[in-house]
Write a protein that holds these residues in place. Structure first.
Motif: not given
Length: 700
Positions: A517, A515, A509-512
């Protein structure tokens, strides 16, 4: 998935060392006497003595010879072989004989055959044509391992159990019904309930939400892109399942012979399907197979990477080179014979990087079968051949290095590698086709050429003791593992992180928030958007740390801003982001040492570098030199280009391996002592002959 634990009477302290009874390093290879008549087998013993062989792997593919028909056994040939080897003073790594199922088994039980993702069945006629998930095959394999163990438990030649062979080499991903059942069991154990699975897999997307574990399938071929986390979990499951298969066989052996160590031969450096760091605790000694690619001019560098990775899996302990080749293999597009001296260099490069054994596939080149053109210690040409004479010379060299046994490799740099990050990074649905090993290889090769020996370690390992930590393309990382890299910088290390690192968590899952992240705060950078370059497109990157005129970069750029105090080392001259930062450096405030001896004393300031593009080789070389110099890990005296220098250290001795991969003599500064290969005294400067090797016990 069935989970076994070691038998209750198993005491690891009672397991003897794998090389107990050997004098010095181990030397030998796979021995397949079942392929030959008895007069050749008798000759084998005499030739092994001549070559200095002191260990062989035996019975790896012997199931159908031991049990030609179900329930009918022929042990006589193996009994005789074990006795002859013992009489000759040769130790045996005895296999479970399970690496290829006999034809009668797959005919009687076709349900054990593995399947591909398109549901095609893979049939009998090769090796590893079985599903390790099917309980029928598992029971037969466990039974065979138990029979071998009971028969040879007390045989004096037995040194080590060789469990199966290259587990997962040809069947790493199985999509059969048995695999599907095992996958669902693994998911139940990992997630506990469907809500957690649905959250981890993001199944609200494309109406994939599951209402029952029974609805879950392996990632079979489908209409469009598969679910990324499902693919990642299937990779995790498959690696775990192959390890679970090893454990089943190993624990069967332990129940009968708790005093005999066990291992299996890994394929670290060439196979991405198994997370070998997670296997390490289950191996009494790490063993690895390595084959160079003849078309690759850097094949000796990739050999070194595989050896360093094997040592990393072994947590720095000595390990076994279980297989490599004397000359050509049979499975590459162009199977080139090795050049004079190449076998010696290959073998001793493994020893330099931590191997306490030099072994080959195989002892005698086969007359028939799929590997009949694979080189061996005894070639088709026989003993009247240059290759045989080189083998005898190598045996003498390995014997001369006996005192190196048990020493450890000295390394103050670490390169972080992670199989789950590899699996996730190499999926298709990304901004561009980033391939995980691209940057691993680029930065490893740069360090190698600088003479910097690096341990290759997982992100879960404590990075204490390393002055330089390189983190290439660690796309997927947990919070805890990201914190270890940050802690290394806070303790004073120089850390270098490349693009497409820290992007997602362990569920992909993308680290919001921008980037990269997980490493955003450590690096002091924030990327709003990726700007991948098109095929053939490149940009110029320039800065004070790079040559005049800058260097080229390709594949990847980022729209990045930097925090106060972050130094822009280099910027883009052109392309979609002219003037934007391409390489940055942040001084990391000193943390507090945790050790009692330092009593909370502050550490020196560290540094965190970010490389936000795919630098050309010369660009990587320049930045690698700068960070290595900053970290203080460059060798005191640089070796000539193409000369590999590695140090192994014991309590009372230090050994310098100098391996000349060039066709000219090379001069090595600051090395003096005794050359173990020749017995001569070496004074500085020392000459390393073209294509030759020196192993010097240095003066105190």
């Amino acid at each position: 998935m069935r989970r076994r634990t070691s038998p209750p009477n198993f005491d690891p302290a009672a397991t003897r060392p794998w090389n107990d009874g050997l004098d010095g390093l181990a030397f030998g290879g796979d021995y397949n006497p079942e392929q030959w008549p008895d007069d050749v087998r008798l000759e084998d013993i005499e030739l092994m003595r001549e070559a200095g062989v002191n260990i062989v792997s035996l019975a790896i593919f012997a199931w159908a010879t031991i049990e030609p028909r179900e329930g009918e056994f022929d042990w006589a040939w193996l009994d005789t072989t074990m006795d002859r080897l013992h009489a000759a003073g040769i130790r045996v790594a005895l296999a479970t004989a399970t690496a290829a199922a006999p034809p009668w088994l797959t005919r009687a039980h076709p349900e054990i055959l593995p399947r591909r993702s398109d549901d095609a069945v893979l049939h009998q006629g090769s090796r590893q044509t079985y599903s390790i998930h099917h309980p029928v095959f598992r029971d037969y394999a466990i039974a065979m391992a138990g029979r071998v163990a009971r028969r040879y438990a007390d045989h004096p030649a037995l040194a080590l159990w060789h469990v199966d062979n290259e587990i997962g080499c040809h069947n790493p991903r199985d999509y059969s019904p048995a695999a599907a059942d095992a996958f669902r069991d693994w998911l139940r154990e990992r997630y506990g309930d469907l809500d957690r699975l649905n959250a981890a897999w993001g199944t609200a997307f494309w109406s994939q939400r599951y209402g029952s574990f029974d609805d879950v399938l392996p990632p079979l071929d489908t209409t469009a892109f598969g679910n990324p986390t499902q693919l990642l979990d299937f990779d995790r499951f498959s690696s775990d399942a192959l390890l679970d298969y090893y454990r089943d066989l190993r624990d069967t052996l332990r129940e009968i012979t708790p005093h005999v160590p066990t291992t299996t031969n890994l394929m670290a450096g060439s196979h991405k399907e198994m997370d070998y760091f997670s296997w390490a605790d289950d191996l009494d000694v790490v063993a690895n197979d390595n084959y160079t690619m003849s078309a690759d001019p850097d094949r000796h560098l990739l050999l070194s990477l595989s050896a360093d990775l094997s040592r990393g899996i072994a947590s720095g302990e000595p390990w076994i080179l279980m297989e490599h080749s004397t000359s050509a293999v049979n499975w590459q597009p162009r199977n080139r014979a090795k050049q004079p001296g190449e076998m010696l260099r290959n073998s001793l490069a493994h020893v330099a990087r931590g191997a306490d054994a030099v072994m080959f596939f195989q002892w005698r080149a086969s007359r028939a079968g799929a590997e009949k053109y694979h080189s061996a210690l005894v070639p088709h040409a026989g003993t009247d051949s240059d290759l045989w004479r080189d083998v005898v010379e190598l045996g003498q060299a390995v014997k001369a290095l006996g005192e190196v046994r048990g020493s450890r490799v000295a390394a103050r740099a670490a390169l972080v590698l992670d199989w789950p990050a590899w699996w996730a990074c190499d999926q298709d649905v990304h901004p561009t086709q980033v391939r995980y090993t691209d940057q691993v290889l680029a930065w490893y090769k740069a360090l190698w050429r600088l003479g910097v020996t690096a341990d290759i370690v997982p992100p879960s390992r404590d990075l204490d003791g390393y002055d330089l930590v390189v983190v290439p393309t660690l796309y997927l990382v947990s919070d805890a593992d990201a914190a270890r890299v940050r802690a290394a910088a806070e303790r004073g290390a120089t850390v270098l992180i490349t693009y497409f690192s820290g992007i997602v968590d362990e569920n992909d899952h993308i680290r919001l928030g921008g980037y990269p992240g997980a490493y955003r705060d450590l690096l002091g950078v924030r990327t709003q958007e990726f700007f991948p370059l098109q095929e053939g497109e490149s940009v110029r990157v320039s800065g004070a740390s790079l040559p005049d005129g800058g260097v080229s970069a390709g594949l990847w750029t980022e729209k990045t801003t930097v925090s106060d105090g972050v130094e822009v080392i280099a910027a883009y001259d052109d392309g979609p982001l002219p003037g934007g930062p391409a390489i940055t450096r942040r001084v990391v405030p000193a943390g507090l040492r945790d050790s009692a001896s330092s009593a909370g004393a502050p550490s020196p300031a560290g540094a965190a570098w970010y490389v936000a593009t795919r630098l050309s080789d010369d660009g990587v070389a320049h930045i690698a030199h700068r960070v290595a110099e900053e970290a203080g890990v460059l060798p005191d005296a640089a070796a000539p280009q193409g000369v590999e220098v590695v140090r192994r250290v014991a309590d009372d001795a230090e050994f310098v391996f100098a391996i000349n991969h060039t066709d000219g003599d090379a001069v090595l500064e600051s090395v003096a002592g005794t050359d173990l290969l020749t017995g001569e005294n070496v004074t500085s400067p020392a000459t390393v002959p073209a294509g030759g090797v020196r192993v010097v016990r240095v003066l105190p």
